[in-house]
Design an enzyme around this catalytic site. Sequence first.
Site: not given
Lengths: 435, 306
Positions: A65-67, A97, A155, A235, A308, A312, A327
């Site tokens: 996740h690179l956000r 996401n 996801d 996962h 994964d 955060h 996460g």
Amino acid sequence: MDLIIRRGHIVDPSQGIDFIGSIYIENGLIVKIENTGTTVEPGITRVLDASGLYVFPGLVDMHAHLREPGFEYKETIKSGTSAAVKGGFTSVCCMPNTKPVNDNETVAEFIVKKALSEGFCNVFPIGAITKRQEGVELAEMGMMKDAGCVAFSDDGRPVTDSLLMRRALEYSKVFSSPIISHAEDLSLSNNGVMNEGYLSTTLGLRGIPAASEVIAIKRDIELAALTGGRLHIAHCSTAGGVRAIREAKRDGIYVTAETCPHYFHLTEAETGGYNTAAKVNPPLRTKKDVEAVREGLIDGTIDVIATDHAPHHRDDKLCEFDRAAFGISGFETAFSLSLALVKGGLLTLNQLIEKMTIRPAQILGLSKGSLREGVEADIVIADLNKDFIVDPEQFVSKGKNTPFNGWRLSGMPVITICKGKVKYHLNNSLMAEGI
Amino acid sequence: MDKDLLDIKSAATADIELILNTASSFKDVLSRDIKKVPTLRGKTAVNLFFEPSTRTKTSFELAEKRLSTDVINFVVPSSSVAKGETLYDTIKTIESYGIDFIIIRHQFSGVPHFISRISKASVINAGDGINEHPTQALLDAFTIKEQKGTIAGLKIAIVGDISHSRVAKSNIYCLKKLGADIRLIAPHTLIPTGIENDVTEIYHDIESGIADIDVIMTLRIQQERQSGGFFSSTDEYFKFWGLTLKRLGKARPDVIVMHPGPMNRGVEIASEVADSRHSVINTQVTNGLAVRMAVLYLLDSARPRK
């Protein structure tokens, strides 16, 4: 010749290479790999001496996740890929996401362009299966594929409608793109926040039973069998899930699977004391599950180790356990944690590198994860004996959220090269020869 | 003693006994004409309630006032939390007032533990999610000891929604530490995973579960559990698991009946039982004051001085 890496121990499972030799790089491509003495043209070529070090294809992470866009306070493409190359990754696949969700070509193009201009490594977006990840209508997979998406996944918000999941597996066939399943029966999970068991009762936290994952994996395997679609299980965390995938493979159903370092190192016990750093979905399970995941890696049931990587902000974890984000920030510990399996005699180095390079590349149809002549020079050089203590404050990632804080690990990437360019080096001492 | 009372599960048995003994002295105070003592004069307590509560909050407030503590009530409906302030900031703000005690009631488990990590004040758990309600268990233990003389060796049944009851959880840990023989009685849906590790027996049939019991603790059945599918209707619940006089007849003749309140008459307990000579429900409320005074007093001396 632009660069020669010489005297390194090269391991490239894609070609069955396991020898001490040299790699020649020109115009960002690998032009030659050999195990004979190196011919250096003095003054023209930069030479990197990798004596005592290992040389692998750049690692491929098919689940991160690179956000960006939308959650830049947690991570950006720039900070995330910077952490990735520090972790030895040269290709990362980012989940959809974001805000807005990557469910259309515009967002996909934004990510690809942003990665080209600011990223430290290759970024391959994963598009959403359904519009806004809402599980109602299929997203425009074909257009997203053209824009650079390499797989599709909702996801974190699994497709609950079995008919829609069937359609996704059928429709994606035309684009030869895998459907990546975050396998979870949401109704059974019932807003749980950790593994269901005696410990969740003791902590008074709502539990997510292992059956929640197993049921969803079994459903998706049945749908893969029905449709002949390309299913990849994200996962995997449970003994039952590993068993279901093993049986499906034995029955000839085309399914692949990944797991992450926290599922083969940690149990739910980490959650004790309401430790939000250990809050992750799927949740950390029991010792029996950890053993089964390891067994699955050993016998090949689990094809891939992914991170994964879920960075955060501090505030997302410094709060009530129920409210804390799920996460773990994984880029900067994944290689060393995985290498521990080799050091523990569970996997061979060749098996490990395969699961972190060519296997994910094959599943996604990428010409990555290999040191074949003619491919882009994505290479990681690692010191397998260098010890360090995990300190999240030293993370390059904006996400300092890790349950591995304080762990002593052995082995780490020291130089990461992407498309022939050095994108990370641990220190300058190795660069003395002119890079 | 630690500076906090976060749960019973990690409390030392000696500390539990100390609290119960100290509570006896405070109960004497409560029977006097002048019920206030100067013990904690100059100290400040914040009652921080994120969940509606009448009984527990009143009991804490009165216990604090009986000890001459200054009291601030901070009732925070979840809606205003949704407006943006994090719990971290709320606690830091409260702490800046220079307070000595935070009495916390929260809908999420583990919140008292979180507060204890970020605050120097003594944190008292007044009920967190489905985790624990330690002062309720202490007042229940005090009541049982007062009625029966001892706890060790008693057969104690807890009937009802064990899965969602922090009262049940704290009582199980407390009574186990004090040597009781604990039985749970509930349908399978209301028995949490793994709880068999902490109790002697689990019954799903109330008639056989009650046989030869010294103490029966009934738990409040929440209406919302019906929609959650834990049972089909309150009528059916009462028919199969409600505590009736007839069923009470299976227990020992000197059985006592307890309930943490508020009761649902005709759901988990029949009116005749609640009002019978076996019922010690109102005594529990009085004892709650004494026990909470003891907890405040003991934690205050355990807190490091500036």
